[in-house]
Write an enzyme that holds these catalytic residues in place. Sequence first.
Site, PDB file in Angstrom:
ATOM      1  N   GLU A 179       0.838  -1.205   0.000  1.00  0.00           N
ATOM      2  CA  GLU A 179       0.000   0.000   0.000  1.00  0.00           C
ATOM      3  C   GLU A 179       0.873   1.255   0.000  1.00  0.00           C
ATOM      4  OE1 GLU A 179      -3.257   1.546  -0.956  1.00  0.00           O
ATOM      5  OE2 GLU A 179      -3.366  -0.570  -0.399  1.00  0.00           O
ATOM      6  N   HIS A 191      -3.483   9.856 -19.057  1.00  0.00           N
ATOM      7  CA  HIS A 191      -2.679   9.225 -20.098  1.00  0.00           C
ATOM      8  C   HIS A 191      -2.808   7.714 -19.919  1.00  0.00           C
ATOM      9  CE1 HIS A 191       0.782   7.914 -22.445  1.00  0.00           C
ATOM     10  NE2 HIS A 191       0.736   9.107 -23.029  1.00  0.00           N
TER      11      HIS A 191
END
Length: 139
Positions: A82, A100
């Site tokens: 994480e 993108h």
Amino acid sequence: MTEPSHTNLEQQDGGKVRPSGFSLVKSFGCAFEGIARTSHERNFRIESAVGVLAVVLGFALGISPTEWLAVIICIALVLALECVNDAIEAVVDMVSPEWHPLAKKAKDAVAGAALIASLASLAVGIVVFLPRLLALLGL
């Protein structure tokens, strides 16, 4: 050329930039700061709570040393991934503020890695805790 803003870089003669020598204490401080920053993320808080629950269950159900090892490794792996997820997302956001497809690919891949670790940890939890919980319930 703009000067780097990262705090562990220092300028040498001739304008070259090199990493400065961080002390071990400073390095650990930076690492703990990274964990602290990630600890505010929703998923990190959820995974931490599940980790605490696993530790409480481990003590309550008297799991074996080998089972403790598996549980501790799972908790550490999920929380570490994480942190990696948060770091990669931050870098991707910095270098690609506009949407993108490669930015999406990077973010999705690292989120997938965290998910794989979470699912594997769930499987370990089922193997370690479910039989004991069922026995406790008389099933």
